[in-house]
Motif scaffolding. Structure first.
Motif, mmCIF file in Angstrom:
data_model
loop_
_atom_site.group_PDB
_atom_site.id
_atom_site.type_symbol
_atom_site.label_atom_id
_atom_site.label_comp_id
_atom_site.label_asym_id
_atom_site.label_seq_id
_atom_site.Cartn_x
_atom_site.Cartn_y
_atom_site.Cartn_z
ATOM 1 N N MET A 1 69.307 4.707 -61.043
ATOM 2 C CA MET A 1 70.009 3.628 -61.772
ATOM 3 C C MET A 1 69.156 3.077 -62.907
ATOM 4 O O MET A 1 69.559 3.034 -64.057
ATOM 5 N N LEU A 2 67.913 2.662 -62.580
ATOM 6 C CA LEU A 2 67.036 2.059 -63.586
ATOM 7 C C LEU A 2 66.433 3.086 -64.531
ATOM 8 O O LEU A 2 65.918 2.726 -65.594
ATOM 9 N N GLU A 3 66.513 4.366 -64.149
ATOM 10 C CA GLU A 3 65.988 5.418 -65.018
ATOM 11 C C GLU A 3 66.837 5.581 -66.281
ATOM 12 O O GLU A 3 66.408 6.225 -67.243
ATOM 13 N N ILE A 73 61.380 -14.499 -72.374
ATOM 14 C CA ILE A 73 62.077 -14.809 -71.127
ATOM 15 C C ILE A 73 61.725 -13.782 -70.050
ATOM 16 O O ILE A 73 61.358 -12.646 -70.336
ATOM 17 N N PHE A 74 61.847 -14.228 -68.782
ATOM 18 C CA PHE A 74 61.703 -13.320 -67.648
ATOM 19 C C PHE A 74 62.649 -13.783 -66.548
ATOM 20 O O PHE A 74 63.281 -14.847 -66.649
ATOM 21 N N TYR A 75 62.726 -13.014 -65.466
ATOM 22 C CA TYR A 75 63.759 -13.266 -64.465
ATOM 23 C C TYR A 75 63.499 -12.390 -63.251
ATOM 24 O O TYR A 75 62.712 -11.439 -63.295
ATOM 25 N N ASP A 76 64.194 -12.689 -62.182
ATOM 26 C CA ASP A 76 64.180 -11.849 -60.990
ATOM 27 C C ASP A 76 64.731 -10.477 -61.387
ATOM 28 O O ASP A 76 65.863 -10.379 -61.868
ATOM 29 N N PRO A 77 63.973 -9.405 -61.222
ATOM 30 C CA PRO A 77 64.457 -8.083 -61.648
ATOM 31 C C PRO A 77 65.724 -7.628 -60.927
ATOM 32 O O PRO A 77 66.418 -6.725 -61.404
ATOM 33 N N ALA A 78 66.051 -8.256 -59.798
ATOM 34 C CA ALA A 78 67.294 -7.918 -59.095
ATOM 35 C C ALA A 78 68.518 -8.217 -59.963
ATOM 36 O O ALA A 78 69.603 -7.664 -59.733
ATOM 37 N N ILE A 79 68.354 -9.109 -60.961
ATOM 38 C CA ILE A 79 69.442 -9.407 -61.898
ATOM 39 C C ILE A 79 69.921 -8.135 -62.598
ATOM 40 O O ILE A 79 71.123 -7.944 -62.830
ATOM 41 N N ILE A 80 69.000 -7.255 -62.911
ATOM 42 C CA ILE A 80 69.353 -6.042 -63.650
ATOM 43 C C ILE A 80 70.200 -5.107 -62.793
ATOM 44 O O ILE A 80 71.227 -4.588 -63.249
ATOM 45 N N THR A 81 69.798 -4.870 -61.563
ATOM 46 C CA THR A 81 70.581 -3.987 -60.696
ATOM 47 C C THR A 81 71.960 -4.574 -60.424
ATOM 48 O O THR A 81 72.961 -3.841 -60.393
#
Length: 233
Positions: A1-3, A73-81
């Motif tokens: 997914m992230l690839e 800005i930054f954030y919980d990376p779970a936001i992306i998935t």
């Protein structure tokens, strides 16, 4: 997914606070989303042309899902998935409903820690900003490459701070379909503010933004504006 992810970051150096923050942000992405491709678009003019910088980063990108992310800005990376899952049914995603603007002192403390998630420095001093349907449309957007290119990327006639996110939103919503906003939180690092009042090109940006507003929900008018736009594409 992230690839399949390209993170597009527009940036202009200030030889100061923003550079310190940006170094931390780059390391943050390399640590928490190592699978993603990081593409940085540098604006080198006297005034920051964020649209041009985003387009330059997109030109570098080789993957199919774009994360357009500001360099402060930054954030919980779970936001992306979570966003990618929604992107299967939605046109594009604005994944946040709140922004926590971290104070100057808290930002300085955070910059002295390793950039990771969960954070190694607690964020305790901040102002919470609540979004609405018509504001805070930029900062973090997730969109597929094909839809980004359908509207010719960002209009580079916006020079200096302000207006380009509103225009991009109008263009994508009208030509491709409306965004979906998710209920997540962004963290914004402190830096000296610019804003409309300090932008000598503010009046031009506002006039241009109004053209996009007037063309909302009218595909033919919007296509005409897009055809007249300035873009490296």
């Amino acid at each position: 997914m992230l690839e399949n992810l390209s993170i597009l970051i527009p940036y202009q150096s200030d030889n100061g606070v923003r550079d310190i923050n940006f170094k931390w942000i780059k390391e943050f992405y390399n640590t928490v989303i190592p699978e993603a491709e990081i593409c940085i678009g540098f604006s080198t003019g006297k005034l920051f042309n964020r649209s041009q910088a985003i387009n330059l980063s997109a030109k570098q990108a080789t993957r199919d899902i774009f994360v357009i992310a500001d360099g402060d800005i930054f954030y919980d990376p779970a936001i992306i998935t979570d966003s990618i899952k929604h992107l299967k049914k939605e046109t594009w995603i604005i994944p946040f409903r709140k922004i926590k603007r971290i104070s100057k002192n808290n930002t300085k403390k955070l910059m002295k820690t390793d950039p990771t998630w969960p954070l190694k420095c607690e964020v305790t001093d901040f102002e919470t900003i609540h979004t609405s349907k018509s504001n805070y449309l930029g900062g973090l957007n997730i969109i597929t490459r094909d839809k980004f290119m359908t509207v010719n990327g960002f209009d580079e006639r916006f020079v200096g701070w302000g207006g380009e996110d509103d225009a991009f939103s109008c263009a994508v919503n009208t030509i491709c379909g409306n965004y979906k906003r998710l209920d997540h939180t962004l963290y914004h690092l402190w830096h000296p503010k610019v804003g409309y009042k300090r932008n000598p090109n503010a009046a031009n940006n506002l006039k241009l933004r109004e053209l996009y507003y007037q063309a909302r929900r009218n595909k033919e008018k919007m296509k005409k504006i897009i055809s007249d736009s300035q873009s490296i594409f």
